[in-house]
Design an enzyme around this catalytic site. Sequence first.
Site, PDB file in Angstrom:
ATOM      1  N   GLY A 112       0.814  -1.216   0.000  1.00  0.00           N
ATOM      2  CA  GLY A 112       0.000   0.000   0.000  1.00  0.00           C
ATOM      3  C   GLY A 112       0.846   1.264   0.000  1.00  0.00           C
ATOM      4  O   GLY A 112       2.037   1.220  -0.293  1.00  0.00           O
TER       5      GLY A 112
ATOM      6  N   HIS B 298       4.133   1.479  -8.110  1.00  0.00           N
ATOM      7  CA  HIS B 298       3.128   0.412  -7.964  1.00  0.00           C
ATOM      8  C   HIS B 298       2.171   0.412  -9.155  1.00  0.00           C
ATOM      9  O   HIS B 298       1.819  -0.632  -9.692  1.00  0.00           O
ATOM     10  CB  HIS B 298       2.289   0.638  -6.701  1.00  0.00           C
ATOM     11  CG  HIS B 298       3.046   0.551  -5.408  1.00  0.00           C
ATOM     12  ND1 HIS B 298       3.174   1.623  -4.567  1.00  0.00           N
ATOM     13  CD2 HIS B 298       3.683  -0.477  -4.808  1.00  0.00           C
ATOM     14  CE1 HIS B 298       3.863   1.263  -3.493  1.00  0.00           C
ATOM     15  NE2 HIS B 298       4.185  -0.005  -3.610  1.00  0.00           N
TER      16      HIS B 298
ATOM     17  N   GLN C  87       7.940  -9.445   7.926  1.00  0.00           N
ATOM     18  CA  GLN C  87       9.148  -9.003   7.226  1.00  0.00           C
ATOM     19  C   GLN C  87       9.782  -7.768   7.859  1.00  0.00           C
ATOM     20  O   GLN C  87      10.771  -7.253   7.356  1.00  0.00           O
ATOM     21  CB  GLN C  87       8.881  -8.782   5.735  1.00  0.00           C
ATOM     22  CG  GLN C  87       8.007  -7.588   5.403  1.00  0.00           C
ATOM     23  CD  GLN C  87       7.602  -7.589   3.941  1.00  0.00           C
ATOM     24  OE1 GLN C  87       6.844  -8.437   3.472  1.00  0.00           O
ATOM     25  NE2 GLN C  87       8.143  -6.634   3.182  1.00  0.00           N
TER      26      GLN C  87
ATOM     27  N   VAL D  87      10.559   2.760 -11.431  1.00  0.00           N
ATOM     28  CA  VAL D  87       9.977   4.069 -11.768  1.00  0.00           C
ATOM     29  C   VAL D  87      10.607   5.112 -10.841  1.00  0.00           C
ATOM     30  O   VAL D  87      10.671   4.906  -9.619  1.00  0.00           O
ATOM     31  CB  VAL D  87       8.442   4.058 -11.620  1.00  0.00           C
ATOM     32  CG1 VAL D  87       7.859   5.425 -11.935  1.00  0.00           C
ATOM     33  CG2 VAL D  87       7.840   2.993 -12.532  1.00  0.00           C
TER      34      VAL D  87
END
Length: 280
Positions: free
Chosen positions: A31, A37, A61, A176
């Site tokens: 998120g 994303h 994690q 990106v």
Amino acid sequence: MQQFSNIDETRHWCLQQRRQNRTIGLVPTMGALHEGHLALMRRAKRECDLCIATIFVNPTQFAAGEDLTRYPRPLQRDLELLERENVDAVFLPDESMMYPSGFGTYVSPPPVALPLEGESRPEHFRGVTTVVMKLFQIAQADRAFFGQKDFQQLRVIEDMTRDLNVPIEIIRCDIVRESDGLAMSSRNRYLNDEQRQRALSLSRALTAAKNLNQSGERDIATIEAVMKAELAVCDHVDYAVVVNRTTLLPPTDSITRPNESIALVAARIGNTRLIDNELL
Ligand code: AMP
């Protein structure tokens, strides 16, 4: 867009779609979505009939003392962005859905998890392999799309998928960046203006490494020294290395080879730990 918080509903939807011969692209995320994303979602939509995203800030994690509790969770905005991209479904489990009491099975990560992030964050990849394997079992997709921004994570998932014969194709997607070179990351929002300026040193270090390599420099120590000099403005550098892009280990002869090497950096600015990389 279908919204699921329940495992059975998600699995049922995916199975129904596949029975109708529709291919599914899976995009796992934590998120706080950004263009990095969304590029994964767009590629999944292009290359599959349907795209399912997942949003889950995976506690296994994160080590104690890392940013699990303050990790950004702008859920409404994330859902709007997914709607805008025409994502077909999103799986939003809560912690008790993914790790109910009695949970106790973990996926032991492959050797490529050991260097670099594995040294800085020893438990990290075990949490990643475990949650990604669970997501692969829940949202049974044809392809899963991961960003090269987390290059070691991608290599770990590729090897896990191969070793455990998981019937899913792993697709590598380009990094990106912001227009000034900073790799997009949900953690960039922790940075104040002054820190964000210093964060540009990561992409600068990698560009310097790439330029040196393209101009014929083959000596790894020389390239790493130039990267470290760029990163001197960071508060701490975990690593700035040139390694083999398959094993993520240094080559035995200390020479970079075209299409075999990758430069990777991890550094902390204030309390924010950032990573980035560039194929050489
Ligand atoms: P995260 O939400 O940070 O766990 O990332 C979810 C997915 O998005 C992972 O596959 C990441 O590698 C990918 N990702 C994150 N940032 C970028 C970026 N700047 N460019 C491309 N992919 C990214």
